[in-house]
Design a protein around this motif. Sequence first.
Motif, short mmCIF file in Angstrom:
data_model
loop_
_atom_site.label_atom_id
_atom_site.label_comp_id
_atom_site.label_asym_id
_atom_site.label_seq_id
_atom_site.Cartn_x
_atom_site.Cartn_y
_atom_site.Cartn_z
N VAL A 179 0.84 -1.19 0.00
CA VAL A 179 0.00 0.00 0.00
C VAL A 179 0.88 1.24 0.00
O VAL A 179 1.73 1.39 0.88
CB VAL A 179 -0.94 0.00 1.22
CG1 VAL A 179 -1.81 1.25 1.21
CG2 VAL A 179 -1.80 -1.25 1.22
N LYS A 197 -6.49 14.46 -1.55
CA LYS A 197 -7.51 15.04 -2.41
C LYS A 197 -7.27 16.54 -2.58
O LYS A 197 -6.95 17.24 -1.63
CB LYS A 197 -8.89 14.81 -1.81
CG LYS A 197 -9.34 13.36 -1.86
CD LYS A 197 -10.77 13.23 -1.36
CE LYS A 197 -11.25 11.80 -1.46
NZ LYS A 197 -12.65 11.66 -0.99
N PRO A 208 -1.06 7.61 1.25
CA PRO A 208 -2.44 8.04 0.97
C PRO A 208 -2.48 9.18 -0.05
O PRO A 208 -1.64 10.07 -0.04
CB PRO A 208 -2.95 8.51 2.33
CG PRO A 208 -1.72 8.82 3.11
CD PRO A 208 -0.68 7.86 2.64
#
Length: 322
Positions: free
Chosen positions: A65, A71, A68
């Motif tokens: 992963v 946005k 993050p």
Amino acid sequence: MALLSSTASCKPPSMEPLVHSSSLISLLFPSQLKFPNLIKNKNHKIITCCSNSNSSLPTTATPSVGPPVMKKRKRYRKPYPGENKGITEEMRFVAMKLRNIKGKHTHKTVKSDDDDDDSCQDSENDSVSEKEEGNGDGDGDGDGDGDIWIPSMEGFVKYLVDSKLVFDTLERIVDKSDDVSYTYFRKTGLERSEGLAKDLEWFSQRNIEIPEPSTPGTSYVKYLEELAEDNAPLFLSHFYNIYFSHIAGGQVISRKVSDKLLQGRELEFYRWDGDAQELLKGVREKLNMLGEYWTRDEKNKCLKEAAKSFRYLGQIVRLIIL
């Protein structure tokens, strides 16, 4: 017999296993070693199962992963002055801005959106009077004294002729056009053509020559006709501002001309059947309603046309003092 007996006694003894099978397996394969059990499935295929506690079934590798994803912040557009009230209020701010720049009133602040319609009229009256109280070339460089503003009868009649041409064009377009947007602005009570015709007839009866429309009027009419065919919102921007300017600033012109040229006579051009502000309010509400369906780009173009409308009208008003 003895021989047979000895022979018989020589029969080898039965062979007994020296070591029991389970013991043999234990010896050969110590207890710490374990073999997989053989299991047959229904398809007769051998499946090996390892009993070693340290062994495990293969597992699917978990993908790594990454960091993050941030946005992007949504940027909200800053509203235009007066936007919350409608397109006509935005155009009013355009008029105020022009007044502050060209009328040299930058020390005065623009009214807030909560001001009533009367403040709008007062500001436009000041704007028109300041334009006309400048020097004779109409550039607004005078000191603003009322004595400098000297209208002429010839110039005022030219102003009425060009004004009639403009109002005739507005009324003809909205009455005869097939565009649905224009139907909302028929028979508003603001129409000026009939009153102007009476005024020009009155001047004609007093042997005052009625000239042909001049360049400021004809050029503006040509521009309005082109807009009406190509873009209804832009044409309606001019439509509203023409009536708005006449009601707001026309009172100043009427008073000055009446005192200096007409011995106090009030012309039909400045009379309405009813409250002019209420009639204009009805037009304003309809235009704001239509403006809710216009894009921001269309509204921005309307604001540019509003400024252009004031410039055209300024050229016609200046005919009074030429």
